[in-house]
Design an enzyme around this catalytic site. Sequence first.
Site, PDB file in Angstrom:
ATOM      1  N   LYS A 185      -6.643  20.710   9.465  1.00 39.14           N
ATOM      2  CA  LYS A 185      -7.738  20.759   8.484  1.00 39.14           C
ATOM      3  C   LYS A 185      -8.272  22.188   8.469  1.00 39.14           C
ATOM      4  CE  LYS A 185     -10.873  18.998  12.021  1.00 39.14           C
ATOM      5  NZ  LYS A 185     -11.858  18.026  12.425  1.00 39.14           N
ATOM      6  N   THR A 225      -9.830  13.359  12.385  1.00 38.32           N
ATOM      7  CA  THR A 225     -10.950  13.311  11.461  1.00 38.32           C
ATOM      8  C   THR A 225     -10.583  12.441  10.270  1.00 38.32           C
ATOM      9  OG1 THR A 225     -11.512  15.544  12.117  1.00 38.32           O
ATOM     10  CG2 THR A 225     -12.497  14.749  10.098  1.00 38.32           C
ATOM     11  N   ASP A 240      -4.298  17.308  13.863  1.00 33.80           N
ATOM     12  CA  ASP A 240      -5.669  17.594  13.421  1.00 33.80           C
ATOM     13  C   ASP A 240      -5.690  18.795  12.481  1.00 33.80           C
ATOM     14  OD1 ASP A 240      -8.343  17.022  13.269  1.00 33.80           O
ATOM     15  OD2 ASP A 240      -8.878  18.010  15.150  1.00 33.80           O
ATOM     16  N   ASN A 272      -9.719  24.007  11.477  1.00 34.63           N
ATOM     17  CA  ASN A 272      -8.866  24.345  12.610  1.00 34.63           C
ATOM     18  C   ASN A 272      -7.850  25.435  12.278  1.00 34.63           C
ATOM     19  OD1 ASN A 272     -10.166  22.517  14.201  1.00 34.63           O
ATOM     20  ND2 ASN A 272      -8.693  20.863  13.872  1.00 34.63           N
ATOM     21  N   ASP A 280      -6.861  25.352  17.664  1.00 30.85           N
ATOM     22  CA  ASP A 280      -7.392  24.068  18.110  1.00 30.85           C
ATOM     23  C   ASP A 280      -6.304  23.011  18.308  1.00 30.85           C
ATOM     24  OD1 ASP A 280      -9.119  22.076  18.822  1.00 30.85           O
ATOM     25  OD2 ASP A 280     -10.657  22.733  17.418  1.00 30.85           O
TER      26      ASP A 280
END
Length: 401
Positions: A246, A280, A244, A249, A262
């Site tokens: 991005k 996402t 994840d 995070n 995260d």
Amino acid sequence: MEVANLEAAFERITVVDENDDQLVSSKTYHKSKGSVSTAVTVTSLSASNAAANRMKMPLQKLATTNAGKIVGANITKVTLPSQAAQSRPADDTVANAHRRTLTESAIIVQPQLKQWHLGMFEIGKPLGKGKFGRVYLAKERSTGFVCALKVQHKAELQQGKVEKQLRREIEIQSNLAHPNIVRLFGHFHDAKRIFLILEFAGRGELYKHLRKEQRFAEWKAAQYVAQMVAALKYLHKKHVMHRDIKPENILVGLHGEIKISDFGWSVHAPNNRRKTMCGTLDYLPPEMLRGGGGDNFYTEKVDLWSLGVLTYEFLVGEAPFEDTQVMTQRKIARGDYTVPSFVSPEARDLIKRLLVLDPEKRIALEDIERHPWIVKHCKGSERAYDRASGGKFRGSSERDS
Ligand code: AMP
């Protein structure tokens, strides 16, 4: 402050959702932080992890002359142990910085078998609000150690069915120690809440910096990418895929260094293969997009694709496949994106080598470190930190590149 007062202070504190500012509300920034997972009760999570409910705390105490002045429940100014390392010579190298950080963590990570509870912390200002919790600046009373305390309500976690995700996050993150990864020092719980004791990332969310600056200069993007590579090398060596990656995070430390946070979506996959779909959409790699049918496994190379999307977003200000949901999926599946002409040929080349549909053909982390774009902007110096701290030691040659 007595525990009762502390509780009362908690209840009084209102957290302005820092994600709600006008910078974020513009355009298509509808990104969420993820959700999901199957149910495991939060109570069992905390009880079964009693052994892990120990925080490794620093022996170092903050110098009282530098330490934060406490006014009521607010820490108005704080000085972290590592701030001593801020006055660095101009020729300081990444290698030196890395060594120093390791030394610092060696001091910080003296294990103390300790059961944590809220009364041990002085609670300061709210740092932010996530989907399932609020984060406060906090200071451990006995050592003066400044940290970020993440408070999550068990009821909300249960409602959101994210208990399993949180347990995974705790298990994985508490075993990680890297300068570009937010440390999780420990956790504890009371009847209603779970508390995570996190490393304090003094400059907040990278996402906000990006929105404010619209897009990063190439030198800055390259140095952030190099730091991401260092963190991912560490994670992948431990067989952890983040899944994840991005800007939302990623946090920024006091020296301007980035720190991945995260780990709710991360997995420890020693056999290197996973089959679940999550994440996402904008950052989702094609192999995860295709779903879990047949032999559609994926590996830690998913993080390389996301790193390509991240590099693009750093340089352009928006993700390469941003569109309606259907169109985003279609574009990802085809690897269909265009790079604006203001992006340098070297950066463009790296993005091209990361956003490769076949996971096995994506550039390896070691090769990213040797890539001309990275070499050009990160040749053995620590400029990202220097510039972020006011550009004091900044060389002139690369200033406007
Ligand atoms: P999260 O629930 O992890 O998404 O955190 C919510 C917000 O709190 C983030 O977006 C940050 O603004 C802030 N925050 C979380 N963790 C930290 C940390 N370790 N240091 C500083 N700020 C943090």
